[in-house]
Design a protein around this motif. Sequence first.
Motif, PDB file in Angstrom:
ATOM      1  N   LEU A 176     -30.691  -2.737  16.031  1.00 55.50           N
ATOM      2  CA  LEU A 176     -30.891  -3.659  17.318  1.00 55.50           C
ATOM      3  C   LEU A 176     -32.266  -3.677  17.648  1.00 55.50           C
ATOM      4  CD1 LEU A 176     -28.171  -1.790  19.688  1.00 55.50           C
ATOM      5  CD2 LEU A 176     -28.293  -4.224  18.768  1.00 55.50           C
TER       6      LEU A 176
ATOM      7  N   SER B 269     -23.082  -8.745   9.246  1.00 52.13           N
ATOM      8  CA  SER B 269     -22.401  -7.680   8.098  1.00 52.13           C
ATOM      9  C   SER B 269     -22.008  -8.514   6.814  1.00 52.13           C
ATOM     10  CB  SER B 269     -21.334  -6.862   8.900  1.00 52.13           C
ATOM     11  OG  SER B 269     -20.342  -7.975   9.139  1.00 52.13           O
TER      12      SER B 269
ATOM     13  N   ILE C 130     -24.489  -7.154  24.079  1.00 50.21           N
ATOM     14  CA  ILE C 130     -24.296  -7.444  22.759  1.00 50.21           C
ATOM     15  C   ILE C 130     -23.054  -8.245  22.732  1.00 50.21           C
ATOM     16  CG2 ILE C 130     -24.049  -6.684  20.590  1.00 50.21           C
ATOM     17  CD1 ILE C 130     -25.688  -4.145  21.801  1.00 50.21           C
TER      18      ILE C 130
ATOM     19  N   ASN D 219     -26.094   0.024  12.567  1.00 50.81           N
ATOM     20  CA  ASN D 219     -26.018  -1.206  13.491  1.00 50.81           C
ATOM     21  C   ASN D 219     -26.793  -0.877  14.682  1.00 50.81           C
ATOM     22  OD1 ASN D 219     -23.908  -3.593  12.803  1.00 50.81           O
ATOM     23  ND2 ASN D 219     -23.376  -1.630  11.717  1.00 50.81           N
TER      24      ASN D 219
ATOM     25  N   VAL E 140     -18.140   0.089  15.505  1.00 48.38           N
ATOM     26  CA  VAL E 140     -19.601  -0.348  16.111  1.00 48.38           C
ATOM     27  C   VAL E 140     -19.411  -0.677  17.498  1.00 48.38           C
ATOM     28  CG1 VAL E 140     -21.394  -2.327  16.261  1.00 48.38           C
ATOM     29  CG2 VAL E 140     -20.069  -1.441  13.968  1.00 48.38           C
TER      30      VAL E 140
ATOM     31  N   ASP F  51     -23.624  -9.419  17.236  1.00 43.23           N
ATOM     32  CA  ASP F  51     -23.314  -8.437  15.984  1.00 43.23           C
ATOM     33  C   ASP F  51     -21.929  -9.164  15.378  1.00 43.23           C
ATOM     34  OD1 ASP F  51     -22.760  -6.408  14.197  1.00 43.23           O
ATOM     35  OD2 ASP F  51     -24.058  -4.806  15.141  1.00 43.23           O
TER      36      ASP F  51
ATOM     37  N   TYR G 236     -33.087 -11.984  12.773  1.00 48.79           N
ATOM     38  CA  TYR G 236     -31.727 -11.539  11.964  1.00 48.79           C
ATOM     39  C   TYR G 236     -32.126 -10.362  11.360  1.00 48.79           C
ATOM     40  CZ  TYR G 236     -33.315 -13.423   7.861  1.00 48.79           C
ATOM     41  OH  TYR G 236     -34.008 -13.627   6.495  1.00 48.79           O
TER      42      TYR G 236
ATOM     43  N   HIS H  82     -19.320  -9.372  13.031  1.00 50.35           N
ATOM     44  CA  HIS H  82     -18.260  -8.741  12.071  1.00 50.35           C
ATOM     45  C   HIS H  82     -17.101  -9.379  11.525  1.00 50.35           C
ATOM     46  CE1 HIS H  82     -20.867  -5.016  12.471  1.00 50.35           C
ATOM     47  NE2 HIS H  82     -20.180  -4.720  11.412  1.00 50.35           N
TER      48      HIS H  82
ATOM     49  N   ILE I 146     -26.992  -9.571  14.001  1.00 50.47           N
ATOM     50  CA  ILE I 146     -27.128  -8.702  12.969  1.00 50.47           C
ATOM     51  C   ILE I 146     -25.768  -9.184  12.269  1.00 50.47           C
ATOM     52  CG2 ILE I 146     -26.478  -6.087  12.462  1.00 50.47           C
ATOM     53  CD1 ILE I 146     -27.733  -5.495  15.243  1.00 50.47           C
TER      54      ILE I 146
ATOM     55  N   VAL J 231     -20.202  -8.554  20.114  1.00 55.13           N
ATOM     56  CA  VAL J 231     -19.627  -8.176  18.780  1.00 55.13           C
ATOM     57  C   VAL J 231     -18.468  -8.843  18.209  1.00 55.13           C
ATOM     58  CG1 VAL J 231     -18.779  -6.120  17.289  1.00 55.13           C
ATOM     59  CG2 VAL J 231     -20.318  -5.698  19.280  1.00 55.13           C
TER      60      VAL J 231
END
Length: 316
Positions: free
Chosen positions: A228, A114, A3, A224, A16, A70, A163, A72, A112, A5
């Motif tokens: 997944l 935010s 992942i 979060n 996260v 992810d 998504y 952010h 993902i 981030v």
Amino acid sequence: MKIIVTGGAGFIGSNVVDGFVSAGHDVVIVDNFFTGKLENINKKAKLYIMDVRAEELKKVFEIERPDVVDHHAAQMSVPASVANPHFDAEVNVLGAVNILQCAVKYGTKKIIFSSTGGAIYGEASVIPTTETYPGNPLSPYAITKQTTESYLHFYAAHYGLQYTVLRYANVYGPRQVPHAEAGVVAIFMEKLISEGLPTIYHFDDKPDGMTRDYCCVKDVVRANTHALMAGEQQIINISTCVETSTVQLYRTILESLRERGIAKDAKFDNPHKGPARAGDIRRSCLDNSKAAKLLNWHPEYDLKKGIAATVEHFLR
Ligand SMILES: NC(=O)c1ccc[n+]([C@@H]2O[C@H](COP(=O)([O-])OP(=O)(O)OC[C@H]3O[C@@H](n4cnc5c(N)ncnc54)[C@H](O)[C@@H]3O)[C@@H](O)[C@H]2O)c1
């Protein structure tokens, strides 16, 4: 799972990252330290100090081949977005598009994202507000979040990229900084810990100040983690569904600090009162039944418990 981030050195992103690492995932952080801090970086994660708008981002994707991104990283200050909408759009829209292009090119399965329930719905006439309520962004920041949601919809339809959009309420908790959406928590804490008297802004029709839905970052981390594996092609509020006035928030923080022997003086019972500021939304509270249904997610931190965890962090 591998992942990436983005924004993993920031307040929410770093929490996260910690959650993903604890769950056994292989985590890669992309952050340019615009507001992020080195002390937030999880030592078990790999770090690329890089701007999400950078051309070289594709090299990170080529090397890392993440299953999930992810996202952010953002310019997340509403006033800054009003002062400099160009910069806000560059980071929040062009940064997101750069990530989406890389994701498609290098086989990422899911993004993902935010987003913000606190800002996208504007002054909603339905409280608690559900995801079907029409977006009414009142700032460039909220516009960029809504725009990125539309890009996600396009990339899903056109390229099959999956998504989940998480529309956060006002997030507070350990590592929070004063200028974020729920910055008032940090502002009150810092002021009271240094024995200063904070100001509560109020509307004529709302003497207790505005209302917000304060969601603890520890619950946001769990949302979060659940996203997944669930919530494909969905926009989901992440909130407590509890409307809290600024005065109630202030009292909860004061009580928590007093349990630790801080701000005992009676003067703190009467904070300064100031007039409402231009652009402040009066009420915000988000329905979270979709998160319960699709992500099997429920908040576990009520305000008292979340504030106690945050106070511990601020005192450290
Ligand atoms: N804090 C809230 O209440 C709240 C509510 C709704 C949504 N959000 C969203 O959650 C995300 C995280 O917010 P936060 O409160 O943790 O903010 P934050 O400022 O602490 O974190 C943002 C991170 O992104 C990094 N960053 C900024 N611009 C970048 C760029 N161009 N390239 C790479 N990295 C960059 C920063 O250095 C920082 O580490 C943001 O997308 C924000 O819009 C926050």
